[in-house]
Design a protein around this motif. Structure first.
Motif, mmCIF file in Angstrom:
data_model
loop_
_atom_site.group_PDB
_atom_site.id
_atom_site.type_symbol
_atom_site.label_atom_id
_atom_site.label_comp_id
_atom_site.label_asym_id
_atom_site.label_seq_id
_atom_site.Cartn_x
_atom_site.Cartn_y
_atom_site.Cartn_z
ATOM 1 N N MET A 1 -0.759 -19.756 4.922
ATOM 2 C CA MET A 1 -1.322 -18.231 4.376
ATOM 3 C C MET A 1 -2.583 -17.946 3.272
ATOM 4 S SD MET A 1 1.690 -15.769 2.369
ATOM 5 C CE MET A 1 1.413 -16.638 0.324
ATOM 6 N N LEU A 2 -3.257 -17.403 4.184
ATOM 7 C CA LEU A 2 -4.616 -17.148 3.224
ATOM 8 C C LEU A 2 -4.742 -16.250 2.173
ATOM 9 C CD1 LEU A 2 -6.933 -17.153 6.623
ATOM 10 C CD2 LEU A 2 -6.775 -18.815 4.712
ATOM 11 N N GLY A 3 -3.423 -15.234 1.901
ATOM 12 C CA GLY A 3 -3.124 -13.882 1.099
ATOM 13 C C GLY A 3 -3.543 -12.866 2.158
ATOM 14 N N GLY A 4 -3.004 -11.667 1.468
ATOM 15 C CA GLY A 4 -2.827 -10.500 2.182
ATOM 16 C C GLY A 4 -3.187 -9.535 1.220
ATOM 17 N N PHE A 5 -3.049 -8.089 1.862
ATOM 18 C CA PHE A 5 -3.650 -6.888 1.279
ATOM 19 C C PHE A 5 -2.984 -6.236 1.372
ATOM 20 C CE2 PHE A 5 -7.070 -8.798 4.286
ATOM 21 C CZ PHE A 5 -8.584 -8.398 3.842
ATOM 22 N N ARG A 6 -2.935 -5.305 -0.570
ATOM 23 C CA ARG A 6 -1.773 -4.291 -0.687
ATOM 24 C C ARG A 6 -2.267 -3.000 0.252
ATOM 25 N NH1 ARG A 6 -3.224 -3.061 -5.376
ATOM 26 N NH2 ARG A 6 -4.497 -4.625 -6.113
ATOM 27 N N THR A 7 -1.479 -2.461 0.597
ATOM 28 C CA THR A 7 -1.797 -1.243 1.512
ATOM 29 C C THR A 7 -1.465 -0.045 0.483
ATOM 30 O OG1 THR A 7 -1.909 -1.528 4.127
ATOM 31 C CG2 THR A 7 -1.777 0.416 3.513
ATOM 32 N N THR A 8 -2.402 1.071 0.858
ATOM 33 C CA THR A 8 -2.234 2.397 -0.831
ATOM 34 C C THR A 8 -2.133 3.732 0.799
ATOM 35 O OG1 THR A 8 -4.095 1.973 -2.136
ATOM 36 C CG2 THR A 8 -3.068 4.266 -1.625
ATOM 37 N N LEU A 9 -1.168 4.041 0.918
ATOM 38 C CA LEU A 9 -0.675 5.153 1.575
ATOM 39 C C LEU A 9 -0.798 6.524 1.748
ATOM 40 C CD1 LEU A 9 2.245 3.444 3.482
ATOM 41 C CD2 LEU A 9 0.717 2.991 4.407
ATOM 42 N N SER A 10 -0.982 7.784 2.256
ATOM 43 C CA SER A 10 -1.103 8.846 1.944
ATOM 44 C C SER A 10 0.452 9.491 1.732
ATOM 45 C CB SER A 10 -1.862 9.781 2.747
ATOM 46 O OG SER A 10 -0.702 8.987 4.192
ATOM 47 N N PRO A 11 0.336 10.523 0.798
ATOM 48 C CA PRO A 11 1.871 10.954 0.314
ATOM 49 C C PRO A 11 2.328 11.610 1.496
ATOM 50 C CG PRO A 11 0.312 12.347 -1.213
ATOM 51 C CD PRO A 11 -0.711 11.178 0.783
ATOM 52 N N LEU A 12 3.714 11.013 1.815
ATOM 53 C CA LEU A 12 4.524 11.811 2.561
ATOM 54 C C LEU A 12 4.679 13.359 2.372
ATOM 55 C CD1 LEU A 12 7.810 9.913 2.031
ATOM 56 C CD2 LEU A 12 6.226 9.705 3.409
#
Length: 204
Positions: free
Chosen positions: A1-12
């Protein structure tokens, strides 16, 4: 496992991936509980995810982690290029050589360079319809902070008529920034956004 990205989503009620922030394996305990990472890696093992380059999307909710999808390819949306730069290796060459039957280099997976420990992929998103003008050129940009690798890639062209869909189709461009300190990376992204001449004018 190399790592990861946290994803920021738009408001619903819309679903737009607005930004992805790199998390090295050593930092993932803060972003996702150890039990969540263990659940995901266990699920990948149970699925038999051994077919090569793979990226997985999951969400940590009140009832624990939930797998969204498993993709038998390296991550995209410019995160692949950022990942290659973070690690300081030609990630694509490694993947292609593995598919050609060669073994991966011996030893543990590559780890991020100290001067590239923080990275963001920040999307410029249309907030209204109209005609796009003043699009900056693609390529490296002058960073507001020393030691930050900053670039901009336009995804739409001057004169394009923009409609707002509430999806990832609203992307106008993507900013990528890599550096040693999170604050310096964030200031560089903010400065580039503020200086960008791109704007949407009223459609005729």
């Amino acid at each position: 496992m190399l790592g990861g990205f946290r994803t920021t989503l738009s408001p619903l009620p819309f679903f737009i991936e607005e930004r992805l922030t790199w998390d090295a394996p050593s930092a993932q305990a803060a972003a996702a509980p150890e039990a969540a990472v263990g659940h995901v890696t266990g699920a990948l093992t149970a699925l038999g995810a051994t077919f090569g380059a793979c990226h997985t999307e999951y969400v940590v909710g009140p009832e624990g982690p939930a797998l969204i999808e498993v993709n038998d390819r390296v991550i995209g949306d410019h995160c692949d290029f950022v990942l290659s730069d973070i690690l300081g290796v030609d990630l694509f060459e490694l993947i292609l050589r593995r598919y050609l039957g060669e073994l991966l280099p011996p030893g543990p997976p590559p780890r991020p360079r100290a001067d590239r420990a923080h990275a963001v992929v920040d999307y410029v998103i249309a907030d209204r319809p109209g005609v796009l003008t003043g699009v900056p050129p693609a390529g490296p940009a002058q960073a507001a902070e020393v030691g930050v690798m900053l670039s901009y890639r336009p995804l739409r062209e001057n004169g394009d008529r923009i409609t707002v869909t509430g999806t990832n189709r609203d992307y106008l461009g993507v900013i990528t920034a890599i550096g040693a300190e999170p604050a310096a990376v964030e200031r560089s992204v903010a400065a580039l956004r503020a200086a960008s001449p791109a704007r949407i004018t009223e459609a005729d």
